[in-house]
Design a protein around this motif. Structure first.
Motif, PDB file in Angstrom:
ATOM      1  N   ALA A  94      31.936  74.740 -56.993  1.00  9.54           N
ATOM      2  CA  ALA A  94      33.008  74.138 -56.196  1.00  9.54           C
ATOM      3  C   ALA A  94      32.772  72.634 -56.022  1.00  9.54           C
ATOM      4  CB  ALA A  94      33.110  74.829 -54.848  1.00  9.54           C
ATOM      5  N   VAL A  97      35.703  70.504 -54.539  1.00  8.94           N
ATOM      6  CA  VAL A  97      35.924  70.705 -53.106  1.00  8.94           C
ATOM      7  C   VAL A  97      34.824  69.994 -52.312  1.00  8.94           C
ATOM      8  CG1 VAL A  97      36.498  72.427 -51.370  1.00  8.94           C
ATOM      9  CG2 VAL A  97      36.850  72.946 -53.751  1.00  8.94           C
ATOM     10  N   TRP A  98      33.613  69.996 -52.874  1.00 10.09           N
ATOM     11  CA  TRP A  98      32.505  69.252 -52.240  1.00 10.09           C
ATOM     12  C   TRP A  98      32.879  67.785 -52.090  1.00 10.09           C
ATOM     13  CZ3 TRP A  98      27.297  70.123 -50.660  1.00 10.09           C
ATOM     14  CH2 TRP A  98      26.523  68.964 -50.525  1.00 10.09           C
ATOM     15  N   ASN A 100      35.791  66.390 -52.013  1.00  5.87           N
ATOM     16  CA  ASN A 100      36.847  66.224 -51.018  1.00  5.87           C
ATOM     17  C   ASN A 100      36.320  66.438 -49.598  1.00  5.87           C
ATOM     18  OD1 ASN A 100      40.026  67.733 -50.248  1.00  5.87           O
ATOM     19  ND2 ASN A 100      39.467  65.600 -50.285  1.00  5.87           N
TER      20      ASN A 100
ATOM     21  N   VAL B  58      29.048  78.488 -52.059  1.00 11.54           N
ATOM     22  CA  VAL B  58      29.336  77.050 -52.000  1.00 11.54           C
ATOM     23  C   VAL B  58      30.775  76.788 -51.594  1.00 11.54           C
ATOM     24  CG1 VAL B  58      29.223  74.904 -53.255  1.00 11.54           C
ATOM     25  CG2 VAL B  58      27.648  76.729 -53.800  1.00 11.54           C
ATOM     26  N   TYR B  59      31.702  77.518 -52.225  1.00 13.52           N
ATOM     27  CA  TYR B  59      33.115  77.229 -51.958  1.00 13.52           C
ATOM     28  C   TYR B  59      33.432  77.438 -50.482  1.00 13.52           C
ATOM     29  CZ  TYR B  59      38.156  77.277 -52.123  1.00 13.52           C
ATOM     30  OH  TYR B  59      39.468  77.007 -51.867  1.00 13.52           O
ATOM     31  N   VAL B  62      31.866  74.533 -48.347  1.00 11.29           N
ATOM     32  CA  VAL B  62      32.515  73.219 -48.341  1.00 11.29           C
ATOM     33  C   VAL B  62      33.916  73.304 -47.749  1.00 11.29           C
ATOM     34  CG1 VAL B  62      31.162  72.039 -50.090  1.00 11.29           C
ATOM     35  CG2 VAL B  62      33.043  73.464 -50.798  1.00 11.29           C
ATOM     36  N   LEU B  66      35.222  71.114 -44.681  1.00 11.38           N
ATOM     37  CA  LEU B  66      36.436  70.306 -44.856  1.00 11.38           C
ATOM     38  C   LEU B  66      37.481  70.645 -43.795  1.00 11.38           C
ATOM     39  CD1 LEU B  66      37.857  69.588 -48.323  1.00 11.38           C
ATOM     40  CD2 LEU B  66      39.439  70.341 -46.641  1.00 11.38           C
ATOM     41  N   THR B 133      32.539  81.623 -56.463  1.00 11.39           N
ATOM     42  CA  THR B 133      33.860  81.014 -56.267  1.00 11.39           C
ATOM     43  C   THR B 133      34.919  81.778 -57.050  1.00 11.39           C
ATOM     44  OG1 THR B 133      32.785  78.884 -56.028  1.00 11.39           O
ATOM     45  CG2 THR B 133      35.143  78.871 -56.450  1.00 11.39           C
TER      46      THR B 133
END
Lengths: 305, 194
Positions: A94, A97-98, A100, B58-59, B62, B66, B133
């Motif tokens: 990802a 996305v990291w 962002n 991970v997805y 983050v 976010l 992911t």
């Protein structure tokens, strides 16, 4: 094999180097300076270190200082997924996305820089930053995901590899422009500099001095340099090119993006933040959605191999 | 627990970040400034994102970082819109109905803790996939699509109704009683020439 710390050091050095190049290019565009422009950012950085620090009445020191330190840290963390010489420091499923998410954390940092000193101009600047953020965040997300869509992966190295036949900028021009514009907006630079505008005495930057000003200014240019490198990787084919080795092409493309970004960004007037949301949501959101739709149809048609 | 489990960096990270998350969650109710409360909550969520990162998701990690950051920033916008003290620079109590909320929090904590430690958890079968992911994407767009769509539309409807309840000006104020005005009558012009 790289040791981990060598790799971290290399990526930090690359980030600082790109930031220095951006700061120098910015100075050339503003003042028309010659080669001395490369020394000038270093000199003003040293001056910041020696300068006496100012403070305000009853600031929230903890949050203010944390936020100032967070800006360069986040800019360098976003470098972790930017290719430096064919590979990224952090390669996850990802990456996009990291990148962002590190930018989005700047929302918190910049608002706090505005809020921390207990000063009105600074706070107005912080809220201007958020007002602009509400405008560009959605188009930026669509732009980034469009590159991932074309590659079928959110990993930066996969996105670069997917452009061996055709650079993504050819089929994703809208996403490319939105990506660079949002980078400028996250660094409140160029046409998006209203949060640090002269009409509010420097806004979020107005109460910064000494090492804190240096940290924030360095973070801004490192983020812009990292975004130029990321734009080269996501849309301009990364290191692919004839004759020269890959890292050289990557660097040349990054320098080209930096030059174009500075050249265009410094020629545009500063956008009023109260105009940003309607423009972004009525024009950019539909445009980036259409862009994603076109790319999705091209993916289904097998245009990306 | 055996020694190998406790010397695993991922396990240590989960334990430390879990403690940070709970600690900064408590701090939300202890500090006396709106900004500190907001950002204590953000630290709590970022620690959760760190836990997800340590679990190799991970997805989710983050995306949590976010969304929660943007959420806290939007909350700062709402602060200036609705609060009597928009800057929040004066010390103020951040707690409403202190006893009630403490009781609810304590009961929820006890119920969850008892549940976690008394459940007979199944042992792991198979291996985690190489690309979590992709697995997540396939679950959302496949077997769990209906649930995700319902949740998504529910959230969107909530956002719309919240905005409609909060706004003082509707379309009749903007386009006139018969909605025939060609230009909306707005107190501040937007960015488009219309």
């Amino acid at each position: 094999m790289w040791g981990l710390w060598t790799a971290v050091g290399l990526v930090v050095a690359a980030g600082l180097g790109l930031g220095l190049v951006f700061a120098a290019a910015d100075r050339v565009a503003l003042t028309g300076a010659g080669p001395k422009a490369l020394v000038e950012p270093v000199r003003s950085a040293l001056r910041s270190l020696l300068e006496q620090r100012r403070t305000t009445l009853a600031p929230d020191r903890l949050l203010w200082r944390t936020a100032c330190a967070a800006v360069p840290v986040l800019a360098l963390l976003s470098m972790a997924v930017v290719p430096v010489g064919d590979r990224t420091l952090l390669s996850t499923s990802a990456d996009l996305v990291w990148f962002n998410a590190m930018e989005a954390l700047l929302w918190a940092a910049v608002w706090l820089i505005g809020w921390g000193p207990n000063a009105v101009h600074s706070l107005v600047g912080g809220y201007r930053f958020l007002a602009q953020g509400v405008a560009y965040e959605l188009p930026l997300m669509f732009a980034i995901i469009t590159a991932g869509l074309g590659a079928g992966s959110l990993r930066t190295t996969d996105v670069v590899a997917a452009q061996s036949d055709l650079w993504f900028v050819v089929t994703m021009p809208v996403a490319f422009v939105v990506f660079l514009g949002s980078a400028a907006a996250f660094a409140f630079w160029g046409p998006f500099a209203a949060p640090a505008g002269a009409d509010i005495a420097g806004g979020v930057l107005s109460e910064l001095s000494g090492v804190e000003r240096l940290l924030v200014e360095a973070g801004r240019v490192v983020l812009l340099g990292a975004s130029a490198a990321m734009a080269a990787a996501l849309f301009l084919g990364g290191g692919s090119g004839p004759w020269l080795p890959d890292p050289v092409w990557q660097l040349l493309k990054t320098l080209l993006v930096t030059a174009v970004l500075v050249g265009v960004g410094r020629r545009l007037p500063v956008l009023r933040p109260d105009r940003a949301v309607e423009l972004a949501w009525m024009v950019l959101v539909p445009a980036t959605l259409l862009q994603a739709l076109v790319v999705a149809l091209l993916v289904l048609a097998g245009a990306y191999g | 627990m055996n020694d190998t489990l406790l010397s695993d960096p991922a396990v240590i990270a989960v334990v430390v970040l879990g403690a940070v998350s709970v600690g900064s969650g408590i701090a939300v109710f202890v500090v006396d400034s709106m900004a500190r409360a907001t950002f204590a909550l953000l630290v709590s969520f970022l620690a959760i994102a760190g836990v997800l990162l340590a679990l190799d998701l991970v997805y989710l990690a983050v995306v949590t970082a976010l969304m929660m950051t943007i959420e806290m920033a939007i909350m700062a916008v709402f602060m200036i819109m609705f609060m009597m003290n928009p800057a929040g620079l004066m010390p103020m109590t951040m707690v409403h109905n202190g006893r009630g909320s403490a009781a609810v929090g304590f009961v929820a904590f006890v119920a969850l803790t008892v549940g976690i430690w008394t459940t007979d958890w199944p042992s792991r079968r198979g291996q985690p996939p190489a690309d979590t992911t992709r697995q997540l994407g396939e679950a959302i767009m496949g077997s769990h699509m209906l649930v995700m769509l319902v949740v998504g539309i529910g959230l969107f409807a909530t956002i719309l109704s919240g905005t409609i309840l909060a706004t003082g000006r509707g379309r009749y104020d903007r386009f006139g009683a018969d909605l025939r005005a060609t230009r909306p009558d707005d107190p501040t012009p937007g960015g488009l020439p219309r």
